[in-house]
Design an enzyme around this catalytic site. Structure first.
Site, PDB file in Angstrom:
ATOM      1  N   ALA A 518      64.405  16.060  97.228  1.00 22.79           N
ATOM      2  CA  ALA A 518      64.699  15.440  98.522  1.00 22.79           C
ATOM      3  C   ALA A 518      65.191  16.492  99.498  1.00 22.79           C
ATOM      4  CB  ALA A 518      65.747  14.331  98.364  1.00 22.79           C
ATOM      5  N   ARG A 521      64.847  14.448 105.211  1.00 22.03           N
ATOM      6  CA  ARG A 521      63.980  13.389 105.739  1.00 22.03           C
ATOM      7  C   ARG A 521      62.927  12.883 104.760  1.00 22.03           C
ATOM      8  NH1 ARG A 521      61.156  15.680 110.722  1.00 22.03           N
ATOM      9  NH2 ARG A 521      60.993  17.475 109.322  1.00 22.03           N
ATOM     10  N   VAL A 621      79.425  32.270  94.699  1.00 24.41           N
ATOM     11  CA  VAL A 621      79.912  33.625  94.974  1.00 24.41           C
ATOM     12  C   VAL A 621      79.064  34.597  94.160  1.00 24.41           C
ATOM     13  CG1 VAL A 621      81.843  35.233  94.894  1.00 24.41           C
ATOM     14  CG2 VAL A 621      82.274  32.801  95.322  1.00 24.41           C
ATOM     15  N   LYS A 694      83.668  32.322 100.359  1.00 25.27           N
ATOM     16  CA  LYS A 694      83.623  32.923  99.027  1.00 25.27           C
ATOM     17  C   LYS A 694      84.987  33.451  98.620  1.00 25.27           C
ATOM     18  CE  LYS A 694      78.734  34.141  99.484  1.00 25.27           C
ATOM     19  NZ  LYS A 694      77.751  35.206  99.638  1.00 25.27           N
TER      20      LYS A 694
END
Length: 837
Positions: A518, A521, A621, A694
């Site tokens: 998905a 839209r 990270v 991060k």
């Protein structure tokens, strides 16, 4: 010289319930007869027994016309099936010398049934004895028809009414065969079968004084195994519509498969836990005679099926089967006065037995002061009344609690006779269930250690069966994946799953099944798995904003459901919460849910723990670098982190390298974006917010209670480019920064330094200095960051153990391929952890 002992083959009602299946049976019998002596036992055609019960009931109510109409239906079905098979045999093998007249035979037999039903209508009474006689017509019709069409196939065959030899007691509806009397009668009948295939009615018997009886549940199997014992058969083959005894219910576990071999005792164990394929009466003649039984499928007649004998598989490394018996209730009785030896457990069990209540599992405390029993939901009222009557005096005195009922529940059982002789089976069983949050309401294991059982909530049945099936390595671990985001990372992830799926299944026993894709839209969802060679076509056209929750509701019902977030969307923490609450694991490359306000992040983590779901986010990270894993290991092993420093962003590392090589900032950024190194909007990278997130993620892994506002950020761009804007506008305006950044790079080069965008986390920072900070720095030539090339990132951990020489993690820190590889590794972590390896 070959084995001259006969084989006994039994065919169930579904195997003879249609012309196509009946024709298969005829061919199976013909092939077996060509190989040696064979005797056939057959059940009534599918649904016939139910129709005969209905006809008897209607007649007893005086509704004879309706009963006759039901009989007409039975006659029409039997005759039409026979005629269609005869026609097909004529096409395949030519017309027989004398074509049997099926319809007159059926009509004559059912005329006797009509007279019987007329008598029932006059008496307005349907006794068990009368019902058994009515039901006998089902097997008699079926065996008569099968014998006729086998003869038409050119194989000598003879109809045999088992009532002529199966002498039984007078327990109508559940009669037992007197084997010695049956042996004597069969000895007189068998010579007439010489050179023919006897087609024997299953399920039927007759008392010594000539009254028809039926043998109850699995009665035709009972007929077959008793006949085999008396004849001294080589084996019994039970032909059915399944390929053998399955490792689990295929309706729950899609990769369940038929066992090659199991023991008599394991088969009996399955009987105790609701397996309808066996019955103790069926197994006893085999156990006492040592005759093996094989379960085979008429739909796959060349497959060997499952062999059941005295030895079984004998593999101590392998379990046998996972069973689930549903529609049960758990009844609990507890003594209030703990010090008193009330022995309520034994009394409860005796009262239930006296009341005729079926008890599938019981668990009694050491001194009998508490007992839990699993009974059918339909028998709860009767069971509760029986228990209360038994302990009425104690209830009046307040010494015993009233029965507590938990329903619906499921009895989950692992059968593993050979494996049960080894250590750790119970621990592995309960650990696997606990890891996925399945609560154990009661448990039991017999002295033989042949099986281990527990009661679980009915809502947990599917996940529990799949989990145990996977944990004991019956087959590969299937993982059902819903991918959110099909951009750089998502697209590369789908390609990697496509390319490595077969290898992972072969080498790791993990089957990755992408069931959903998905974006904002469009969506595609297929529980059987999306073809990853054509996933773009599967997505179709845009149809408005996508609601992920209905997709999670579908995903939760599949094996090992995993939501994979490859977006950079805001507010995804709400989706994660919904996933955890639905029993769905989460793998995410999205940093934002980890940098929300601390209380909300803790709620997210606690929800995952409470629902026993895994949340893997190692790529947030360092892409696929083991940055977070390394930090977790340091903390968990008791090391104290003094300083974390590094170039956390491979994107900014790439841009810095490009600028050091002479490129302008805007040029380097556009190049990084074209290569898939930046966030969807490069503004996130150049404002320093991506690096700041991060840094915050690592700080929180250390247990530091920071928010994003606590991270000191020095952006690469001026304040006028910090306001929210689209990616294209940001890139258009970025050239205004080129001159200033080029000057910074030039000065650094003159000083023999290199520019790098670095992060720093100092847990012991003094007041006034930020604990976490990110910004552009000119570093000395011997600094670790100077060696970075391309999208390389590095993180240096200075700790108590690594003080003189910090622990470095370095490598590619950006890019669709490496990030997708890290996401895939996180998905595999979920699969392996749940498998219990």
């Amino acid at each position: 010289m070959g084995d001259t002992r006969p084989r006994v083959m039994k065919f169930g009602g579904t195997s003879v319930g249609s012309p196509e299946r009946l024709l298969r049976v005829v061919e199976i019998v013909a092939r077996a007869a060509a190989e040696g002596p064979v005797a056939v036992v057959v059940s009534a055609m599918e649904h016939t027994t139910d129709r005969l019960v209905e006809a008897a009931g209607l007649a007893a109510e005086g509704r004879l016309d309706e009963a006759e109409h039901v009989v007409d239906g039975v006659m029409d079905l039997t005759a039409s099936n026979g005629l269609l098979v005869l026609r097909q045999l004529e096409v395949a093998h030519g017309a027989p010398a004398r074509r049997p007249e099926v319809t007159p035979i059926v009509r004559e037999m059912l005329s006797e049934l009509r007279r019987l039903l007329y008598g029932v209508s006059l008496l307005r009474e349907r006794t068990p004895q009368t019902l058994d006689l009515v039901l006998s017509f089902g097997e008699r019709l079926s065996a008569t028809l099968l014998a006729s069409v086998v003869r038409a196939r050119g194989v000598p065959a003879e109809f045999v009414d088992s009532r002529d030899w199966a002498v039984t007691d007078a327990r109508f509806g559940a009669a037992m065969i007197d084997e010695e009397a049956a042996r004597e009668r069969l000895a007189a009948l068998a010579p007439a079968w010489e050179g023919k295939v006897p087609v024997v009615t299953g399920f039927l018997g007759r008392t010594p004084d000539g009254r028809s009886t039926t043998l109850g549940r699995n009665g035709s199997d009972y007929t077959a195994t008793t006949l085999a014992r008396i004849l001294g058969a080589a084996e019994v083959v039970i032909w059915t519509d399944v390929p053998g005894v399955m490792t689990a219910d295929p309706g729950i576990v899609r990769d369940a498969y038929p066992l090659a071999r199991m023991s008599y005792m394991e088969a009996l164990e399955l009987v105790d836990f609701g397996a309808s394929m066996f019955h103790p009466r069926t197994m006893i003649p085999l156990i006492e005679s040592g005759i093996p039984m094989r379960i085979r499928s008429t739909l796959l007649p060349d497959d060997p099926g499952t062999l059941i004998d005295a030895g079984g598989a004998g593999d101590e490394r392998a379990a046998t089967s996972v069973t689930s018996l549903e529609d049960l209730a758990l009844l609990g009785v507890q003594v209030r006065r703990i010090a008193k030896r009330a022995q309520v457990g034994g009394r409860v069990m005796r009262s239930l037995e006296a009341a005729g209540v079926t008890v599938y599992m019981s668990s009694v405390s050491a001194h009998g002061q508490a007992v839990a029993v699993a009974v059918p939901v339909a028998e709860v009222e009767r069971a509760t009344a029986a228990i209360h009557e038994e302990v009425a005096l104690e209830l009046e005195r307040g010494e015993v609690e009233r029965v507590v009922v938990r329903a619906p529940v499921t009895l989950l059982t692992l059968v593993a006779e050979a494996m049960g002789r080894t250590t750790g089976v119970a621990g592995r069983f309960f650990h696997a269930l606990g890891a996925v949050g399945v609560s154990i309401r009661a448990s039991a294991q017999g002295a033989s250690s042949r099986s281990i059982s527990c009661i679980i909530d009915a809502a947990d049945t599917q996940v529990a069966v799949r989990t145990v099936h996977a944990a004991f390595n019956f087959a590969h671990q299937e993982v059902s994946i819903l991918v959110l985001g099909k951009g750089t990372v998502g697209g590369r992830l789908l390609a990697q799953v496509r390319d490595h799926r077969a290898r992972l299944e072969r080498d790791q026993d993990v089957l990755l099944n992408v069931v959903g894709i998905a974006d904002s839209r469009r969506t595609a969802f297929d529980e059987g798995g999306i073809d990853l060679a054509a996933w773009k076509d599967a997505l179709g056209t845009a149809n408005g904003r996508i609601d992920v929750i209905p997709l999670l509701d579908r995903l939760r019902r599949l094996p090992v459901p995993v939501l994979v977030d490859c977006t950079a969307g805001d507010g995804m923490e709400d989706i994660y919460l919904a996933a955890f609450e639905r029993g769905v694991h989460v793998v995410a490359a999205n940093k934002k849910p980890l940098t929300i306000p601390l209380a909300d992040r803790e709620r997210l983590m606690e929800t995952a723990r409470r629902h026993h779901r895994m949340y893997q986010y190692s790529t947030t990270v360092g892409a696929s670098l083991p940055v977070i894993e390394t930090l977790k290991n340091l903390v968990q092993t008791g090391d104290r982190v003094v300083l974390i420093e590094g170039s956390f962003s491979g994107t900014l590392g790439f841009i810095a390298n490009e600028m050091m090589a002479g490129s302008r900032l805007s040029e380097a950024t556009r190049k990084a974006r074209s290569l898939g190194y930046t966030e969807p909007n490069p503004q996130d990278d150049l404002t320093g917010m991506d690096a700041a997130r991060k840094a915050l993620i690592l700080a929180r892994e250390l247990g530091l209670p920071l928010s994003i506002q606590d991270v000191a950020v020095t952006p690469l761009v001026p304040p006028d480019l910090l306001a929210p804007m689209g990616a294209d506008e940001f890139l258009d305006r970025l050239s205004s920064c080129d001159a200033a950044l080029s000057d910074v790079v030039s000065r650094a080069k003159e000083e023999g330094r290199s520019v790098r965008y670095l992060a720093r986390i100092d847990p012991s920072a003094p007041p006034g200095r930020p604990v976490a900070s990110v910004g552009l720095v000119a570093v000395e030539a011997d600094h670790p960051a100077t060696r970075l090339r391309g999208t390389e990132a590095f993180v240096a951990f200075t700790t108590e153990r690594y003080r003189a020489y910090p622990l470095l993690v370095q490598g590619a820190g950006a890019g669709g391929d490496v990030t997708a590889a890290g996401v895939l590794a996180d998905v595999l972590k979920v699969a392996v952890a749940l498998r219990g390896r």
